[in-house]
Design an enzyme around this catalytic site. Structure first.
Site, PDB file in Angstrom:
ATOM      1  CE  LYS A  68      -0.051  -0.094   5.714  1.00  0.00           C
ATOM      2  NZ  LYS A  68      -1.288  -0.931   6.129  1.00  0.00           N
ATOM      3  NE  ARG A 120      -7.076   0.091  10.210  1.00  0.00           N
ATOM      4  CZ  ARG A 120      -5.695  -0.122   9.991  1.00  0.00           C
ATOM      5  NH1 ARG A 120      -5.351   1.301  10.022  1.00  0.00           N
ATOM      6  NH2 ARG A 120      -4.923  -0.815   9.774  1.00  0.00           N
ATOM      7  CG  HIS A 135      -4.281  -4.729  11.924  1.00  0.00           C
ATOM      8  ND1 HIS A 135      -2.617  -4.874  11.463  1.00  0.00           N
ATOM      9  CD2 HIS A 135      -3.654  -3.427  11.564  1.00  0.00           C
ATOM     10  CE1 HIS A 135      -2.203  -4.045  11.197  1.00  0.00           C
ATOM     11  NE2 HIS A 135      -2.556  -3.118  11.624  1.00  0.00           N
ATOM     12  NE  ARG A 156      -2.401  -8.071   7.379  1.00  0.00           N
ATOM     13  CZ  ARG A 156      -3.166  -8.159   8.678  1.00  0.00           C
ATOM     14  NH1 ARG A 156      -3.985  -9.405   8.594  1.00  0.00           N
ATOM     15  NH2 ARG A 156      -2.604  -7.807   9.966  1.00  0.00           N
ATOM     16  CE1 TYR A 190      13.250  31.123   1.349  1.00  0.00           C
ATOM     17  CE2 TYR A 190      13.085  29.349   1.652  1.00  0.00           C
ATOM     18  CZ  TYR A 190      12.562  30.387   0.863  1.00  0.00           C
ATOM     19  OH  TYR A 190      12.629  29.843  -0.242  1.00  0.00           O
ATOM     20  CB  CYS A 248      14.822  25.920   1.099  1.00  0.00           C
ATOM     21  SG  CYS A 248      15.630  26.934   1.770  1.00  0.00           S
ATOM     22  CG  MET A 249       8.940  23.636  -2.068  1.00  0.00           C
ATOM     23  SD  MET A 249       8.068  23.722  -2.588  1.00  0.00           S
ATOM     24  CE  MET A 249       6.802  25.483  -1.706  1.00  0.00           C
ATOM     25  CG  ASP A 250      11.824  23.503  -4.727  1.00  0.00           C
ATOM     26  OD1 ASP A 250      11.237  22.770  -5.046  1.00  0.00           O
ATOM     27  OD2 ASP A 250      11.730  24.856  -5.039  1.00  0.00           O
TER      28      ASP A 250
END
Ligand SMILES: *Cc1c(COP(=O)(O)O)cnc(C)c1O
Length: 372
Positions: free
Chosen positions: A40, A139, A168, A222, A267, A313-315
């Site tokens: 998943k 759940r 589970h 699993r 930043y 930073c973002m990138d």
């Protein structure tokens, strides 16, 4: 989202390590046990299709996904083994599962009634179902034997194939096994209520497969996080299988400069150099899933640990180099380098989360590079 290939930053996925981990779990189970590989969330960020093909080669019996679309992706990629959706699927989407031979988890009597009604009008192939039993996870699933009995009567209709039943555990990764034992007791009560067992009876996640193997009253495990080489408990319990981490994160420096004492980085100017030092920039940031909370952590350059400087930073992000080093120097953000390791659990501890979330946070923009 694009997977950026024209930059030197990637998540490296070692499929040989993945197969090794599956074989370790197989060897630790009684003969005849089966493994369903949990793929998943894009195989916990590792890439569902390549991981599924590798897991198939290692001999797993089938796959678990969280939702129907994930199952379809694998069917479309030619994976033809058992494919179980662990989450609940609204009745109106369930015909898609029947038509693609995808097994669904069912947790209520009404769902079975509604689907049986719908299937009658649509001449669908029989739908494979696994009954979820709630033994304490709280759940999804049937909550007592009376409810389960009603469900058993319904799954014997021609609309269905009764393929499995499972539960589970909420605390199988904890040192204190009090709650685990309570759930185990309820699981046995449920099993006693079923005369005709389906082919797949399963209660073990990675943690049960690692630390409660002797209690496995079932024929199927699993296998999730342990397949990816991580300890389900973080550090609470020691590894009981010889696991190898599958994912690492690498990048090459894009810019190197000499910084003078008093100059600041990134930043907010939260970092100010106390001494003259060498600083490198990396082409990876929080938009790749290298969390902003990793500020203050470290990376590996050859056998040296290097501090991350200032905000991520973002990138891009900056690190302190031990000395002047050329642009293009390889940096390991997660994984091993010359005998040193930063594990997903190390990153998780710094970010106050769990290794699962570190892995699944890696975004599609960071290219996955497959090894072996
Ligand atoms: C995600 C999931 C698993 C796998 O859990 P791991 O801890 O990664 O082994 C197993 N069973 C169910 C029902 C799940 O939702």
């Amino acid at each position: 989202m694009i997977s950026a290939q024209l930059r030197d930053a990637a998540m490296v996925v070692d499929l040989k390590a993945l197969k090794h981990n599956i074989k370790q779990q197989q060897a630790a189970l009684p003969a005849g046990s089966r493994i369903l590989a949990v793929v998943k969330a894009d195989a916990y960020g590792h890439g569902a299709v390549p991981v599924a093909h590798a897991a198939k080669e290692a001999g797993v019996d089938g796959f678990c996904v969280a939702m129907l679309d994930e199952g379809l992706e694998l069917r479309n990629a030619g994976i033809d083994q058992l494919m179980l959706v662990l989450g609940l699927t609204p009745v109106h989407y369930a015909p898609v599962a029947a038509l693609n031979d995808i097994s669904l988890t069912v947790g209520s009597v009404n769902w079975l009634k509604e689907y049986a009604e719908l299937a009658k009008n649509e001449s669908l192939p029989p739908l494979k179902v696994h009954l979820a039993l709630d033994t304490g996870m709280g759940r999804i699933g049937f909550r007592d034997a009376a409810e389960l009995k009603q469900a058993l009567a319904l799954v014997n209709q021609p609309a269905f194939v009764f393929e499995g039943m499972f539960t589970h555990f909420a605390t199988a990764d904890a040192a204190d096994d009090t709650y685990f034992k309570r759930q185990l007791g309820r699981w046995h009560d449920f099993l006693d209520a079923v005369d005709q067992k389906p082919p797949y009876v399963h209660m073990a996640n990675s943690a049960v497969g690692m630390w409660h193997r002797k209690t496995i009253a079932a024929n199927t495990v699993r296998m999730g996080i342990s397949m990816y080489g991580c300890n389900p408990s973080g550090r609470e319990l020691p590894d009981s299988l010889d696991l190898q981490p599958v994912a690492s994160i690498v990048a090459k420096t894009t810019f190197v400069k000499h910084l003078q004492a008093g100059e600041s980085i990134s930043y907010g100017a939260t970092y100010t150099a106390q001494n003259d030092e060498w600083v490198a920039t990396l082409p990876i940031g929080y938009a790749d899933g290298y969390l902003r909370r990793m500020q203050g952590f470290k990376v590996l350059v050859a056998d040296q640990e290097c501090d991350i400087l200032g905000r991520i930073c973002m990138d891009q992000m900056m690190i302190r180099l031990p000395e002047s080093m050329p642009i293009g120097t390889e940096v390991v953000l997660m994984g091993s380098s010359k005998g040193k390791t930063l594990s997903a659990t190390d990153l998780a501890d710094h970010a106050h989360t769990i290794n699962y979330e570190i892995l699944t946070s890696i975004t599609p923009r960071l290219m996955r590079r497959y090894k072996n």
